[in-house]
Motif scaffolding. Structure first.
Motif, PDB file in Angstrom:
ATOM      1  N   LEU A 299       8.060  92.049  91.250  1.00 21.13           N
ATOM      2  CA  LEU A 299       8.446  91.431  92.521  1.00 21.13           C
ATOM      3  C   LEU A 299       7.378  91.669  93.581  1.00 21.13           C
ATOM      4  N   PHE A 300       6.805  92.862  93.585  1.00 21.41           N
ATOM      5  CA  PHE A 300       5.725  93.183  94.519  1.00 21.41           C
ATOM      6  C   PHE A 300       4.500  92.322  94.222  1.00 21.41           C
ATOM      7  N   GLY A 301       4.143  92.199  92.954  1.00 21.77           N
ATOM      8  CA  GLY A 301       2.982  91.395  92.563  1.00 21.77           C
ATOM      9  C   GLY A 301       3.119  89.931  92.926  1.00 21.77           C
ATOM     10  N   ALA A 302       4.349  89.444  92.961  1.00 23.22           N
ATOM     11  CA  ALA A 302       4.603  88.042  93.316  1.00 23.22           C
ATOM     12  C   ALA A 302       4.747  87.854  94.830  1.00 23.22           C
ATOM     13  N   GLY A 303       4.598  88.939  95.589  1.00 25.22           N
ATOM     14  CA  GLY A 303       4.680  88.833  97.044  1.00 25.22           C
ATOM     15  C   GLY A 303       6.093  88.690  97.570  1.00 25.22           C
ATOM     16  N   LEU A 304       7.082  89.160  96.804  1.00 29.25           N
ATOM     17  CA  LEU A 304       8.475  89.014  97.212  1.00 29.25           C
ATOM     18  C   LEU A 304       9.063  90.268  97.840  1.00 29.25           C
TER      19      LEU A 304
ATOM     20  N   VAL B 245       3.836  79.352  90.097  1.00 25.16           N
ATOM     21  CA  VAL B 245       4.307  79.627  88.735  1.00 25.16           C
ATOM     22  C   VAL B 245       4.633  81.110  88.576  1.00 25.16           C
ATOM     23  N   GLN B 246       3.808  81.984  89.144  1.00 23.86           N
ATOM     24  CA  GLN B 246       4.083  83.424  89.084  1.00 23.86           C
ATOM     25  C   GLN B 246       5.400  83.741  89.784  1.00 23.86           C
ATOM     26  N   LEU B 247       5.630  83.156  90.945  1.00 25.65           N
ATOM     27  CA  LEU B 247       6.870  83.382  91.680  1.00 25.65           C
ATOM     28  C   LEU B 247       8.072  82.919  90.861  1.00 25.65           C
ATOM     29  N   LEU B 248       8.008  81.717  90.314  1.00 23.12           N
ATOM     30  CA  LEU B 248       9.130  81.186  89.543  1.00 23.12           C
ATOM     31  C   LEU B 248       9.363  81.976  88.258  1.00 23.12           C
ATOM     32  N   THR B 249       8.284  82.411  87.621  1.00 21.03           N
ATOM     33  CA  THR B 249       8.402  83.239  86.425  1.00 21.03           C
ATOM     34  C   THR B 249       9.053  84.570  86.766  1.00 21.03           C
ATOM     35  N   THR B 250       8.672  85.144  87.883  1.00 19.62           N
ATOM     36  CA  THR B 250       9.248  86.413  88.316  1.00 19.62           C
ATOM     37  C   THR B 250      10.742  86.271  88.570  1.00 19.62           C
TER      38      THR B 250
END
Length: 124
Positions: free
Chosen positions: A85-90, A37-42
């Motif tokens: 983006l960093f927080g989401a591991g991207l 969810v964090q990734l998709l929100t980001t």
């Protein structure tokens, strides 16, 4: 009253169901679900998504100062997008002096690749 109104349970929250049909399992842990969810929100923000695409398309690491003109937003907005983006591991970041340089992670590369593939698909 609708035809399905008689199917509602006593709480009025939806169709009545037996215990047997309520055992669906998505197979993800709570942490995995939260990370997705964090990734998709980001990625759901234009600036963050475009920044990720620009970083992925760069030949080497890219600096905030290089992204600002392309994104058309303030350096602060770019920095905030990169932080998310960093927080989401991207993205990965490396500090050199007062500058930070960004590159995509393998996870980001896979996500972008899948998005590209789905865009190329047709519904025949």
């Amino acid at each position: 009253m609708s035809e399905n109104a008689s199917d509602a349970d006593s709480s009025g929250s939806g169709p009545a169901r037996s215990d047997a049909c309520c055992s669906a399992d998505h197979g993800l842990t709570e942490e995995e679900l939260a990370n997705d969810v964090q990734l998709l929100t980001t990625l759901g923000n234009d600036t963050r998504y475009e920044a990720l695409r620009l970083i992925a398309g760069a030949d080497d690491e890219i600096c905030v100062c290089e992204l600002e003109p392309s994104l058309g937003v303030s350096q602060g907005a770019v920095s905030q997008a990169l932080s998310r983006l960093f927080g989401a591991g991207l993205v990965e970041r490396r500090k050199e002096g007062r500058w930070r340089y960004y590159s995509t992670t393998p996870r980001a590369e896979r996500v972008l690749s899948v998005l590209d593939e789905t865009r190329a698909m047709t519904d025949d």
